[in-house]
Design a protein around this motif. Structure first.
Motif, PDB file in Angstrom:
ATOM      1  N   ILE A  58       0.869  -1.178   0.000  1.00 55.37           N
ATOM      2  CA  ILE A  58       0.000   0.000   0.000  1.00 55.37           C
ATOM      3  C   ILE A  58       0.903   1.225   0.000  1.00 55.37           C
ATOM      4  CG2 ILE A  58      -1.800   1.268   1.215  1.00 55.37           C
ATOM      5  CD1 ILE A  58      -2.705  -1.337   2.473  1.00 55.37           C
ATOM      6  N   LEU A  59       0.797   2.041  -1.041  1.00 51.60           N
ATOM      7  CA  LEU A  59       1.646   3.217  -1.196  1.00 51.60           C
ATOM      8  C   LEU A  59       0.782   4.461  -1.311  1.00 51.60           C
ATOM      9  CD1 LEU A  59       4.273   1.900  -3.784  1.00 51.60           C
ATOM     10  CD2 LEU A  59       4.515   2.050  -1.304  1.00 51.60           C
ATOM     11  N   GLY A  60       1.124   5.493  -0.523  1.00 52.43           N
ATOM     12  CA  GLY A  60       0.427   6.758  -0.635  1.00 52.43           C
ATOM     13  C   GLY A  60       0.712   7.416  -1.969  1.00 52.43           C
ATOM     14  N   LEU A  61      -0.205   8.236  -2.438  1.00 51.61           N
ATOM     15  CA  LEU A  61       0.010   8.925  -3.711  1.00 51.61           C
ATOM     16  C   LEU A  61       1.263   9.788  -3.667  1.00 51.61           C
ATOM     17  CD1 LEU A  61      -3.521  10.029  -4.987  1.00 51.61           C
ATOM     18  CD2 LEU A  61      -2.249   7.932  -5.427  1.00 51.61           C
ATOM     19  N   ARG A  62       1.612  10.291  -2.488  1.00 48.31           N
ATOM     20  CA  ARG A  62       2.838  11.078  -2.381  1.00 48.31           C
ATOM     21  C   ARG A  62       4.058  10.205  -2.675  1.00 48.31           C
ATOM     22  NH1 ARG A  62       3.252  14.944   2.661  1.00 48.31           N
ATOM     23  NH2 ARG A  62       1.549  15.842   1.435  1.00 48.31           N
ATOM     24  N   ASP A  63       4.030   8.935  -2.244  1.00 49.58           N
ATOM     25  CA  ASP A  63       5.131   8.020  -2.557  1.00 49.58           C
ATOM     26  C   ASP A  63       5.210   7.726  -4.047  1.00 49.58           C
ATOM     27  OD1 ASP A  63       5.819   7.754   0.145  1.00 49.58           O
ATOM     28  OD2 ASP A  63       4.315   6.187   0.441  1.00 49.58           O
ATOM     29  N   LEU A  64       4.103   7.923  -4.753  1.00 50.67           N
ATOM     30  CA  LEU A  64       4.052   7.668  -6.192  1.00 50.67           C
ATOM     31  C   LEU A  64       4.345   8.924  -7.006  1.00 50.67           C
ATOM     32  CD1 LEU A  64       0.861   5.399  -6.322  1.00 50.67           C
ATOM     33  CD2 LEU A  64       3.244   4.725  -5.974  1.00 50.67           C
ATOM     34  N   GLY A  65       4.674  10.018  -6.325  1.00 54.26           N
ATOM     35  CA  GLY A  65       5.012  11.251  -7.024  1.00 54.26           C
ATOM     36  C   GLY A  65       3.841  12.158  -7.297  1.00 54.26           C
ATOM     37  N   ALA A  66       2.685  11.879  -6.661  1.00 53.81           N
ATOM     38  CA  ALA A  66       1.500  12.706  -6.866  1.00 53.81           C
ATOM     39  C   ALA A  66       1.105  13.368  -5.557  1.00 53.81           C
ATOM     40  CB  ALA A  66       0.346  11.859  -7.411  1.00 53.81           C
ATOM     41  N   ASN A  67       0.179  14.315  -5.646  1.00 54.25           N
ATOM     42  CA  ASN A  67      -0.338  14.972  -4.448  1.00 54.25           C
ATOM     43  C   ASN A  67      -1.239  14.002  -3.700  1.00 54.25           C
ATOM     44  OD1 ASN A  67      -1.559  16.707  -2.549  1.00 54.25           O
ATOM     45  ND2 ASN A  67      -1.338  18.453  -3.929  1.00 54.25           N
ATOM     46  N   SER A  68      -1.083  13.915  -2.387  1.00 55.86           N
ATOM     47  CA  SER A  68      -1.885  12.973  -1.604  1.00 55.86           C
ATOM     48  C   SER A  68      -3.317  13.453  -1.424  1.00 55.86           C
ATOM     49  CB  SER A  68      -1.246  12.749  -0.227  1.00 55.86           C
ATOM     50  OG  SER A  68      -1.181  13.962   0.499  1.00 55.86           O
ATOM     51  N   THR A  69      -3.605  14.706  -1.788  1.00 57.90           N
ATOM     52  CA  THR A  69      -4.967  15.237  -1.717  1.00 57.90           C
ATOM     53  C   THR A  69      -5.500  15.469  -3.121  1.00 57.90           C
ATOM     54  OG1 THR A  69      -4.583  16.319   0.420  1.00 57.90           O
ATOM     55  CG2 THR A  69      -6.404  17.143  -0.918  1.00 57.90           C
ATOM     56  N   ILE A  70      -6.682  14.918  -3.387  1.00 51.38           N
ATOM     57  CA  ILE A  70      -7.350  15.090  -4.674  1.00 51.38           C
ATOM     58  C   ILE A  70      -8.562  15.974  -4.433  1.00 51.38           C
ATOM     59  CG2 ILE A  70      -8.406  13.929  -6.649  1.00 51.38           C
ATOM     60  CD1 ILE A  70      -6.963  11.378  -5.770  1.00 51.38           C
ATOM     61  N   ALA A  71      -8.658  17.094  -5.158  1.00 47.09           N
ATOM     62  CA  ALA A  71      -9.738  18.051  -4.944  1.00 47.09           C
ATOM     63  C   ALA A  71     -10.654  18.096  -6.158  1.00 47.09           C
ATOM     64  CB  ALA A  71      -9.171  19.443  -4.657  1.00 47.09           C
ATOM     65  N   PHE A  72     -11.988  18.127  -5.902  1.00 48.09           N
ATOM     66  CA  PHE A  72     -13.001  18.216  -6.953  1.00 48.09           C
ATOM     67  C   PHE A  72     -13.829  19.472  -6.693  1.00 48.09           C
ATOM     68  CE2 PHE A  72     -12.074  13.765  -6.197  1.00 48.09           C
ATOM     69  CZ  PHE A  72     -11.886  13.244  -7.462  1.00 48.09           C
ATOM     70  N   TYR A  73     -13.826  20.400  -7.650  1.00 48.92           N
ATOM     71  CA  TYR A  73     -14.521  21.668  -7.489  1.00 48.92           C
ATOM     72  C   TYR A  73     -15.852  21.643  -8.241  1.00 48.92           C
ATOM     73  CZ  TYR A  73     -10.324  23.725  -5.471  1.00 48.92           C
ATOM     74  OH  TYR A  73      -9.254  24.003  -4.652  1.00 48.92           O
ATOM     75  N   GLY A  74     -16.885  22.278  -7.640  1.00 48.03           N
ATOM     76  CA  GLY A  74     -18.168  22.414  -8.303  1.00 48.03           C
ATOM     77  C   GLY A  74     -19.036  21.179  -8.202  1.00 48.03           C
ATOM     78  N   ALA A  75     -20.197  21.251  -8.881  1.00 45.58           N
ATOM     79  CA  ALA A  75     -21.143  20.133  -8.850  1.00 45.58           C
ATOM     80  C   ALA A  75     -20.601  18.914  -9.579  1.00 45.58           C
ATOM     81  CB  ALA A  75     -22.470  20.571  -9.464  1.00 45.58           C
ATOM     82  N   GLN A  76     -19.780  19.132 -10.592  1.00 46.04           N
ATOM     83  CA  GLN A  76     -19.160  18.032 -11.325  1.00 46.04           C
ATOM     84  C   GLN A  76     -17.671  18.332 -11.462  1.00 46.04           C
ATOM     85  OE1 GLN A  76     -21.337  16.669 -14.892  1.00 46.04           O
ATOM     86  NE2 GLN A  76     -22.958  18.095 -14.319  1.00 46.04           N
ATOM     87  N   GLY A  77     -16.859  17.571 -10.758  1.00 43.19           N
ATOM     88  CA  GLY A  77     -15.417  17.767 -10.799  1.00 43.19           C
ATOM     89  C   GLY A  77     -14.721  16.602 -11.466  1.00 43.19           C
ATOM     90  N   THR A  78     -13.584  16.873 -12.085  1.00 44.42           N
ATOM     91  CA  THR A  78     -12.826  15.850 -12.798  1.00 44.42           C
ATOM     92  C   THR A  78     -11.353  15.971 -12.460  1.00 44.42           C
ATOM     93  OG1 THR A  78     -14.392  15.874 -14.645  1.00 44.42           O
ATOM     94  CG2 THR A  78     -12.248  14.873 -15.052  1.00 44.42           C
ATOM     95  N   GLU A  79     -10.714  14.841 -12.190  1.00 49.73           N
ATOM     96  CA  GLU A  79      -9.276  14.793 -11.951  1.00 49.73           C
ATOM     97  C   GLU A  79      -8.701  13.572 -12.673  1.00 49.73           C
ATOM     98  OE1 GLU A  79      -7.029  16.740 -10.439  1.00 49.73           O
ATOM     99  OE2 GLU A  79      -8.556  18.260 -10.025  1.00 49.73           O
ATOM    100  N   THR A  80      -7.496  13.738 -13.218  1.00 48.94           N
ATOM    101  CA  THR A  80      -6.794  12.636 -13.874  1.00 48.94           C
ATOM    102  C   THR A  80      -5.712  12.115 -12.937  1.00 48.94           C
ATOM    103  OG1 THR A  80      -7.205  13.578 -16.064  1.00 48.94           O
ATOM    104  CG2 THR A  80      -5.447  11.941 -15.885  1.00 48.94           C
ATOM    105  N   LEU A  81      -5.663  10.801 -12.786  1.00 50.88           N
ATOM    106  CA  LEU A  81      -4.702  10.168 -11.886  1.00 50.88           C
ATOM    107  C   LEU A  81      -3.912   9.118 -12.659  1.00 50.88           C
ATOM    108  CD1 LEU A  81      -3.647   9.794  -8.981  1.00 50.88           C
ATOM    109  CD2 LEU A  81      -5.451   8.087  -8.639  1.00 50.88           C
ATOM    110  N   THR A  82      -2.580   9.258 -12.653  1.00 54.03           N
ATOM    111  CA  THR A  82      -1.706   8.277 -13.293  1.00 54.03           C
ATOM    112  C   THR A  82      -0.971   7.504 -12.211  1.00 54.03           C
ATOM    113  OG1 THR A  82      -1.438   9.630 -15.275  1.00 54.03           O
ATOM    114  CG2 THR A  82       0.216   7.930 -14.884  1.00 54.03           C
ATOM    115  N   ILE A  83      -1.089   6.178 -12.251  1.00 50.96           N
ATOM    116  CA  ILE A  83      -0.537   5.303 -11.220  1.00 50.96           C
ATOM    117  C   ILE A  83       0.575   4.468 -11.835  1.00 50.96           C
ATOM    118  CG2 ILE A  83      -1.054   3.483  -9.546  1.00 50.96           C
ATOM    119  CD1 ILE A  83      -4.038   4.326  -9.859  1.00 50.96           C
TER     120      ILE A  83
END
Length: 644
Positions: free
Chosen positions: A35-60
């Motif tokens: 189990i690896l945190g997103l920070r260990d994978l080079g990404a931000n450990s917090t994912i934020a979604f703004y508005g009624a419909q939010g979208t984020e892309t995550l590369t693992i």
């Protein structure tokens, strides 16, 4: 309509056929599942979604033999939320669909069964659908957040069988073995390899360790753990980059005579390495120095193909990174080219350009919706990394809950950026690092070659973590680097004795400290410590022709090592360094000298909270707080003294 559909879905309690809401990761998860945190994978450990419909892309990233099983996180819901849903899709496929828990900081699990791994990575689109309480609006500044995000993998990592596969997609630790009495060429190869690995893995913050080989020892005694690697660098007649057979993960041997060893070490950071599909390879000449942008470049060449945002008041950020420019710069001008959605006559607005909240230019919007304007960046606002913000601010009746059609703001990637070299750097001290040392850093080592190599690698790794471009180095004897006209990192762990180079804070054998330019003028201040205090330090100097970074102490190399260990413990500490010197006294927290305003950092040994970066008065006095006596005197340096 969308809100009604989401609410109906949640009320019905149905799920997609692919997955159902899983239990938290603790239940039924095999102990060996990494189990690896997103920070260990080079990404931000917090994912934020703004508005009624939010979208984020995550590369693992996915090591061979593993597959992502689930994304776990803690949910922080926005205010006035009635219901919500999270989905994960890959291409045209919905991987999972999960109702949003509405409690305070409740764990959520997003199953990832059936994802396809392409080129050792998985790219997902995460979407949120939120429904506010009846009669309320969602606050556009209060997003849905997934914090402490982590990926649980199934399977076991497959050991590499070829040179091309030696470095995995996730590298948590690299141990570099060199002889206990290394040659300069072996030290240089270790430094180059360390910086190349850090540049490759970026925000994964791979731990780099330099270890000695005992006499007659060919390689490490034990195989490395999963997602860790071991590399042996040794000068010798055999030219090769080869895997060494072992039970488990093999180590890698890089060898060759002095005129070829460095080139072999470059293989792992070269695109040619992908063709090394065997357990042994020999590489020919490779390029050594990165190609730096010219005085006129574009934001695309600085790493941004273009930026855009869609919102009622859209804003974008353009990163002006001096490390990507490969030098300290001044007279920066940006020719903003782009578009925005034209506004109706009932809505007013303006284009605002700002840095750190300080407006540097603005003009009213027009019916054409075109941006074509040169913006001058004040020299006083330029830092190592400067965010140039561009926003559309509108005023007028935008309807309930901001139902007015959102505006799309786009800045093109071909927007020109004009710069000129700053000599000396505009930002003195640590904020001028590493760009003031680029494009090539000469590294001077003292008599203890192995210990100084380890110290140099620690510093180079810290500098590389702040740089967008790979750092090029050349290792040589300390005196040769001092006499050179080029930027340099100088390792003099036992003390500094060259009177031609004046340190911001220096010490003599009697316990007297000399603090140069303490008031920003030509005066020097002396501070006599009784009893004498020992400290290690990193200090920056511009000697009139080049920038130097000097690692030294007043007879206490172990305190220099303690300072470097403290910096290595949290990579953020390197980016937060300000001023011209950081000192680590015995038994006390590190302090900085030369900062304009007090800065806050993390304290070692307490989980990283609350270390103060004091200004001169508090910082230097901290060196002697445990001492019995304190004597100040003010001296005026004579011109003849400065010339010695």
């Amino acid at each position: 309509m969308v809100s009604a559909l989401v609410l109906a879905f949640l009320t019905a309690g149905t799920f997609t056929p692919q997955t159902a809401l899983a239990e938290p990761a603790e239940s039924g998860v095999p102990a060996e599942s990494p189990i690896l945190g997103l920070r260990d994978l080079g990404a931000n450990s917090t994912i934020a979604f703004y508005g009624a419909q939010g979208t984020e892309t995550l590369t693992i990233p996915v090591p061979q033999g593993l597959v992502p099983a689930e994304l776990t996180a803690i949910v922080e819901i926005p205010i006035n939320l009635q219901a919500g849903m999270l989905t994960a899709t890959q291409g045209e496929r919905t991987i999972s669909r999960v109702p949003l828990p509405l409690g305070d900081r409740v764990p959520v699990v997003i199953p990832l069964d059936g994802v396809s791994v392409v080129d050792n990575a998985v790219t997902l689109i995460l979407r949120s659908y939120l429904v506010p309480l009846e009669g309320y609006c969602l606050d556009p500044t209060n997003p849905l957040r997934l914090t402490d995000s982590a990926i649980r993998y199934d399977g076991a990592e497959i050991p590499p069988a070829t040179v091309a596969d030696f470095l995995p997609p996730i590298l948590r630790k690299l141990t570099i073995f060199i002889p206990a009495q290394p040659l300069y060429v072996e030290s240089e190869a270790a430094g180059r390899l360390a910086t190349a690995v850090v540049a490759r893995y970026g925000k994964q913050n791979t731990e780099i360790v330099v270890s000695p080989l005992a006499d007659g020892q060919a390689g490490p005694a034990e195989p490395s753990a999963p997602m860790e690697r071991q590399i042996v660098i040794r000068e010798g007649p055999e030219v090769a980059v080869a895997l060494r057979a072992a039970d488990g993960v093999p180590s890698l041997l890089i060898s060759g005579p002095p005129d070829q060893l460095i080139n072999q070490a470059r293989l792992l950071s070269s695109d040619v390495s992908r063709l090394a599909v065997s357990s042994r390879a020999v590489v020919g000449p490779l390029k050594t120095v990165p190609q730096l942008p010219a005085d006129m470049t574009t934001i695309r060449q600085l790493g941004q193909p273009g930026v855009n945002a869609t919102a009622l008041n859209p804003q974008v950020s353009i990163g002006l990174d001096q490390t990507r420019l490969g030098r300290s710069v001044q007279n920066v001008r940006v020719h903003l080219r782009g578009t925005y959605t034209p506004l109706p006559t009932t809505i007013g607005g303006s284009v605002v350009v700002a840095i750190n909240g300080e407006t540097i230019d603005q003009w009213p919007v027009d019916s054409a919706g075109v941006i074509d304007r040169w913006v001058d960046i004040p020299d006083g606002l330029m830092q190592r990394y400067t965010n140039l913000g561009v926003a559309i601010n509108i005023s007028g009746n935008t309807g309930r809950c901001g139902e007015f059609q959102p505006i799309t703001l786009t800045i093109d990637g071909d927007s020109p950026v004009q710069t000129s070299r700053a000599d000396p750097p505009l930002t003195a001290g640590f904020q001028s690092m590493p760009q003031a040392l680029m494009p090539r850093i000469e590294v001077g080592l003292g008599e203890d070659a192995f210990a100084d190599t380890r110290r140099a690698v620690s510093i180079l790794v810290g500098l590389q973590r702040m740089s967008a471009l790979p750092i090029d180095i050349a290792v040589m004897p300390l005196q040769q680097a001092i006499d050179s006209p080029n930027p340099a990192l100088l390792i003099s762990s036992g003390g500094w004795s060259d009177q031609r180079i004046e340190l911001p804070v220096s010490a003599d054998d009697s316990g007297e400290l000399t603090v140069a330019d303490a008031d920003g003028g030509t005066d020097a201040t002396t501070l006599t410590l009784d009893p004498e205090q020992r400290f290690g330090s990193l200090q920056t100097v511009f000697d009139g022709r080049r920038t130097l970074l000097i690692a030294t102490s007043n007879g206490a190399p172990e305190q220099l090592d303690a300072l470097l260990g403290w910096l290595d413990a949290d990579p953020v500490r390197w980016t937060r360094l300000t001023g011209t010197a950081v000192l680590a006294p015995t038994g006390r927290d590190p302090v900085t000298f030369g900062a304009v305003v007090p800065q806050q950092s993390d304290t070692p040994g307490a989980g990283g909270d609350g270390l103060p970066y004091w200004w001169f008065g508090a910082g230097i006095v901290a060196l002697v707080a445990a001492g019995a006596g304190l004597i100040w005197r003010r001296t005026r340096r004579k011109g003849a003294e400065r010339s010695t």
